[in-house]
Design an enzyme around this catalytic site. Structure first.
Site, short mmCIF file in Angstrom:
data_model
loop_
_atom_site.label_atom_id
_atom_site.label_comp_id
_atom_site.label_asym_id
_atom_site.label_seq_id
_atom_site.Cartn_x
_atom_site.Cartn_y
_atom_site.Cartn_z
N ASN A 1 0.80 -1.22 0.00
CA ASN A 1 0.00 0.00 0.00
C ASN A 1 0.83 1.27 0.00
O ASN A 1 0.38 2.31 -0.43
CB ASN A 1 -0.94 0.00 1.21
CG ASN A 1 -0.29 -0.44 2.48
OD1 ASN A 1 0.24 -1.55 2.56
ND2 ASN A 1 -0.27 0.41 3.48
N CYS B 1 -3.86 4.77 7.09
CA CYS B 1 -4.44 4.24 8.31
C CYS B 1 -3.57 4.56 9.52
O CYS B 1 -4.03 4.53 10.64
CB CYS B 1 -4.62 2.73 8.19
SG CYS B 1 -5.45 2.27 6.68
N1 PLP Z 1 -4.64 -4.08 3.58
C1 PLP Z 1 -4.06 -3.13 2.83
C2 PLP Z 1 -2.90 -3.49 1.96
C3 PLP Z 1 -4.55 -1.82 2.87
O1 PLP Z 1 -3.97 -0.88 2.11
C4 PLP Z 1 -5.64 -1.52 3.72
C5 PLP Z 1 -6.15 -0.13 3.84
O2 PLP Z 1 -5.42 0.84 3.63
C6 PLP Z 1 -6.22 -2.56 4.46
C7 PLP Z 1 -5.69 -3.83 4.37
C8 PLP Z 1 -7.39 -2.32 5.35
O3 PLP Z 1 -8.55 -2.10 4.58
P1 PLP Z 1 -9.83 -1.38 5.22
O4 PLP Z 1 -9.36 -0.05 5.74
O5 PLP Z 1 -10.77 -1.25 4.09
O6 PLP Z 1 -10.32 -2.25 6.31
#
Ligand code: PLP
Length: 384
Positions: free
Chosen positions: A153, A326
């Site tokens: 990400n 996040c």
């Molecule tokens: N996994 C990855 C690689 C992410 O980029 C994200 C969110 O940025 C997530 C999991 C979590 O997804 P969500 O925020 O939709 O629960």
């Protein structure tokens, strides 16, 4: 240059597609029934749910009964990992993952360590890659699950999932991939890749927030993560988010249908942006230069220790990100960049620009004049 507003944080979330919104609206209105109800209205809602399941399955090469709806990427990751290790608990308590996973995977692994599991976090190279040989060497007789993300990400590196998955299966180990950043952005076929479990989240591909899916290969029955009314064949209780699921399916189908055309446009913009930004002295591209997500242009700049790149760009109308959205907020060095072997100083100076097909060449022009001046201003003026 006149000030513009430019959203380039599409890895954090995307705008809802017009088609997805249009498809969702009736399910907030007259088709509001509970899909578990057995009257006519309920059956209509159930039909929409099952149609959406088919669309999602088709988009990733799965069968309908291999798709389970969840509240998003975090839940899918948590459920996949916990469900898989519980399913294989008789074999052992060892899990393999990588140092660059999203916190939805890392924190689940850490929680399991406290419960008696052992976790190997495979280190990555300077581009954020791991090799099949590294994975082979880490496997033990008690390894029950391997979880490796399809694409990172923050730095956009795409990992060699097919090869890694083949190694897992040779040793009869379940393979999960977090495809939250990959689904709808790169070609993905669960059969060709051989995956057992795959997580996705709708808002990363122009669907709504708070809804996602977990692919569970036929033949595996995960221990339920949510207990209750027995929805999703007893695997994931809770009344389904019908409008969200309808929007997710339409958005994913749209993304997959237009993927090639979108790639051409996005990659051309991204490569022009990368070339321009790398003219800034002391700037580096982060992630794999070749195998990276089409929309990802991520950088690290020297001499930026704790300087607020993202908030300063925001004042200029550019909405980007420094580390994973996040965990944004505090200015901490990027955990992912540190994992690639970057110095703490460089890991403080990260900038993630993530494009999609709604960005324009004019956006790139604006970024290419504004980012260099912001970086140089922060280096000389800001006494942070
Ligand atoms: N996994 C990855 C690689 C992410 O980029 C994200 C969110 O940025 C997530 C999991 C979590 O997804 P969500 O925020 O939709 O629960």
């Amino acid at each position: 240059m006149e000030k513009k507003l430019v959203y380039v944080d599409n890895a954090a979330t995307t705008a809802l597609s017009d088609k997805a919104l249009e498809a969702m609206l009736p399910y907030f209105g007259k088709h509001y029934a509970n899909p578990s109800a057995i009257h006519g209205y309920g059956l209509d809602a159930k039909a929409a749910l099952e149609h959406s399941r088919r669309l999602i399955a088709n988009a990733i090469g799965a069968k309908n009964n291999e798709i389970f709806f969840t509240s998003g990427g975090t839940e899918s990751d948590n459920w996949a990992i916990r469900g898989a290790v519980e399913m294989r608990s008789a074999k052992g308590k060892h899990i393999i993952t990588t140092t660059i996973e999203h916190n939805a995977v890392i924190k689940t692994a850490e929680a399991l360590e406290k419960e008696g599991y052992e976790v190997t976090y495979l280190p990555v190279d300077k581009y954020g890659r791991i090799t099949p040989e590294q994975l082979s060497a880490a496997i033990r007789n008690d390894t029950v699950l391997i979880s490796v993300m399809m694409a990172n990400n923050e730095i956009g590196t795409i990992l060699p999932i097919k090869e890694l998955c083949a190694i897992a299966h040779k040793r009869n180990i379940l393979f999960h991939t977090d495809a939250v950043q990959a689904a709808g952005h790169i070609k993905l076929n669960v059969r060709e890749l051989g995956i057992d479990l795959l997580s996705m989240s709708a808002h990363k591909f122009q669907g709504p927030k708070g809804v996602g899916a977990l692919f569970v290969k036929i033949g595996h029955t995960l221990t339920p993560f949510m207990h209750g009314g027995g929805q999703e064949k007893g695997s994931r209780s809770g009344t389904e988010n019908v409008p969200g699921i309808v929007g997710m399916a339409v958005a994913l189908e749209e993304a997959v249908t237009h993927m090639e055309d979108n790639h051409r446009k996005i990659i051309a913009m991204r490569d022009r942006l990368i070339q321009g930004i790398l003219k800034i002295p002391g700037s580096y591209l982060t992630g794999d230069p070749e195998n990276r997500l089409p929309g990802n242009a991520s950088f690290a700049f020297e001499g930026m220790d704790k300087k607020p790149i993202v908030t300063t760009l925001s004042k200029e109308g550019i909405f980007a990100s420094s580390a994973s959205a996040c965990s944004a907020g505090a200015i901490k060095p990027s955990r992912i960049l540190l994992a690639t072997g970057a110095s703490e100083s460089l890991a403080h100076g990260t900038l993630r620009i993530t494009l999609n097909e709604h960005n324009s060449e004019e956006d790139i022009d604006y970024l290419l004049t504004t980012v260099p001046s912001v970086i140089s201003w922060l280096r000389t003026e800001f006494k942070g």
